[in-house]
Design an enzyme around this catalytic site. Structure first.
Site, PDB file in Angstrom:
ATOM      1  N   HIS A   1       1.037  -1.206  -0.060  1.00  0.00           N
ATOM      2  CA  HIS A   1      -0.023   0.107   0.004  1.00  0.00           C
ATOM      3  C   HIS A   1       0.800   1.296   0.183  1.00  0.00           C
ATOM      4  CE1 HIS A   1       0.618  -1.468   4.264  1.00  0.00           C
ATOM      5  NE2 HIS A   1       0.630  -0.149   4.389  1.00  0.00           N
TER       6      HIS A   1
ATOM      7  N   ASP B   1      -4.125  -4.320   8.715  1.00  0.00           N
ATOM      8  CA  ASP B   1      -4.360  -5.073   7.647  1.00  0.00           C
ATOM      9  C   ASP B   1      -5.675  -5.350   7.357  1.00  0.00           C
ATOM     10  OD1 ASP B   1      -4.291  -7.003   5.663  1.00  0.00           O
ATOM     11  OD2 ASP B   1      -3.000  -8.243   6.591  1.00  0.00           O
TER      12      ASP B   1
ATOM     13  N   HIS C   1      -2.197  -1.080  21.061  1.00  0.00           N
ATOM     14  CA  HIS C   1      -0.486  -1.378  20.878  1.00  0.00           C
ATOM     15  C   HIS C   1      -0.084  -0.324  19.881  1.00  0.00           C
ATOM     16  CE1 HIS C   1       3.160  -3.708  20.079  1.00  0.00           C
ATOM     17  NE2 HIS C   1       2.766  -3.311  18.797  1.00  0.00           N
ATOM     18  N   GLU C   2      -0.619  -0.056  18.784  1.00  0.00           N
ATOM     19  CA  GLU C   2      -0.128   0.742  17.562  1.00  0.00           C
ATOM     20  C   GLU C   2      -0.259   2.255  18.217  1.00  0.00           C
ATOM     21  OE1 GLU C   2       1.317  -0.458  15.081  1.00  0.00           O
ATOM     22  OE2 GLU C   2       0.675  -2.580  15.296  1.00  0.00           O
TER      23      GLU C   2
ATOM     24  N   HIS D   1       3.243   2.926  19.443  1.00  0.00           N
ATOM     25  CA  HIS D   1       4.090   3.396  18.584  1.00  0.00           C
ATOM     26  C   HIS D   1       3.887   4.950  18.056  1.00  0.00           C
ATOM     27  CE1 HIS D   1       5.805  -0.695  18.368  1.00  0.00           C
ATOM     28  NE2 HIS D   1       4.685  -1.237  17.607  1.00  0.00           N
TER      29      HIS D   1
ATOM     30  N   HIS E   1       8.938  -1.754  21.057  1.00  0.00           N
ATOM     31  CA  HIS E   1       8.417  -3.025  21.692  1.00  0.00           C
ATOM     32  C   HIS E   1       9.038  -3.274  22.839  1.00  0.00           C
ATOM     33  CE1 HIS E   1       6.930  -4.488  17.418  1.00  0.00           C
ATOM     34  NE2 HIS E   1       5.863  -3.893  18.195  1.00  0.00           N
TER      35      HIS E   1
ATOM     36  N   MET F   1       3.023  -3.120  24.716  1.00  0.00           N
ATOM     37  CA  MET F   1       3.976  -3.043  23.748  1.00  0.00           C
ATOM     38  C   MET F   1       4.833  -4.400  23.416  1.00  0.00           C
ATOM     39  SD  MET F   1       3.096  -0.435  22.798  1.00  0.00           S
ATOM     40  CE  MET F   1       4.291  -0.178  21.511  1.00  0.00           C
TER      41      MET F   1
END
Length: 340
Positions: A197, A224, A250-251, A254, A260, A268
């Protein structure tokens, strides 16, 4: 009777101490390694070549030459050692049950080694320790793509999941998140994509990589679209269903600048098994993000947050309860073959 004898014989093998399976036994071409997706539906790793590509992608096999062989060589053994150390596993250099079960588990697409450890703590930051440089208290905006979305969940449900996930983080730091309609002007741009993408991090279909987000202040947040995203496991019966809130939370870590962690129970930690929910920030997550942005004035450590939360060995992420008999048999046969 004979299959049961085989099963219990292999069970005995897997219960042996890791040291009993030495790297010497692995130094051969593993050409007939059975497909790991038979053990974990959707796994994308079926040979040592695939495993080398996996370790290379996530930063553990830093080789210029990517024409990998199907041989258990010194570089591969060292990569496994680093992988086990980074993820809080027993460091053996062997493809034991624990390591294989981690490799076949769905995970975040952000490489584990794009980070640096913060002293003796388990939480980590991206290199250079990037963060959002705004006046504290800070407000960040987010928006959803009008084009790249999924139809399996309605937009109202998705918006509510993201609101809860952002709230998990804003409850511990002086950062608030507000949804806006102007996608191009949002700090955090959210979309569901398939395959390649355009960001150099192509998705790989069902399971495998679930999502990825970029470090501050890039703000790209991609999931996804091929996954079976779920908000209620009671309503979604698919055995490959992935909890949307767990991955989104979780994202966001970031997006805020956290890399991580090696703490298996932490938000994380890089992997999440199907039909598993993990949305509560652990002490390791909180300490890491507060070191970047400070503490929310209203936040107080509760009794549920203790020093035990930062132990890298306390997690139940990969409890054997999630594995069926067929999975046990295949993984045990893999271990048995490695010992031959």
């Amino acid at each position: 009777m004979f299959p049961f004898i085989i099963f219990f014989s292999l069970l005995f093998l897997i219960l042996l101490p890791p040291a009993s399976i030495t790297a010497t036994h692995h130094r051969h071409t593993w050409r007939d390694f059975k497909r790991l997706q038979d053990a974990e539906k959707g796994s994308h790793h079926s040979s040592i070549v695939d495993l080398k590509q996996y370790l290379h992608h996530f930063g553990y096999l830093a080789l210029q030459e990517t024409n990998f062989t199907d041989t258990f060589d010194d570089d591969f053994e060292q990569a496994i050692n680093v992988y086990q150390s980074k993820l809080g596993l027993s460091v053996t250099g062997n493809l034991n049950y624990e390591t294989i079960s981690h490799i076949v588990s769905p995970r975040c697409g952000v490489p584990d080694t794009l980070s640096r450890w913060h002293g003796k703590n388990n939480y980590a930051y991206f290199r250079g320790q990037p963060r959002w440089w705004r006046k504290i208290p800070m407000k960040l905006s987010y928006a959803f793509s009008e084009v790249y979305m999924i139809r399996s969940l309605n937009l109202a449900t998705i918006r509510e999941v993201f609101r809860r996930s952002f709230d998990h983080w804003s409850s511990v730091i002086p950062v608030t998140f507000v949804e806006i309609n102007e996608y191009e002007y949002a700090d955090v741009k959210i979309g569901f994509y398939t395959g390649d993408h355009g960001d150099g991090e192509a998705f790989d279909g069902v399971l495998g990589v679930l999502a990825h987000a970029f470090s501050p202040e890039i703000g790209k947040f991609h999931l996804d679209a091929a996954e079976t995203w779920a908000v209620d496991f009671g309503a979604e019966e698919s055995r490959v269903a992935i909890d949307l809130e767990s991955v989104v939370t979780h994202e966001i870590g970031h997006v805020l600048g956290l890399a991580h962690s090696s703490v298996r129970d932490s938000i994380m930690y890089p992997s999440l098994k199907p039909r598993h929910k993990k949305v509560d920030l652990k002490l390791d997550d909180i300490r890491g993000v507060q070191a970047l942005y400070g503490s929310n004035p209203n936040f107080k450590y509760g009794h549920e947050l203790s020093e035990s939360d930062i132990s890298s060995g306390n997690g139940n992420e990969f409890t054997t309860a999630t594995w069926n008999l067929g999975t046990y048999l295949l993984i045990l046969m893999i271990i048995h073959k490695l010992c031959m």
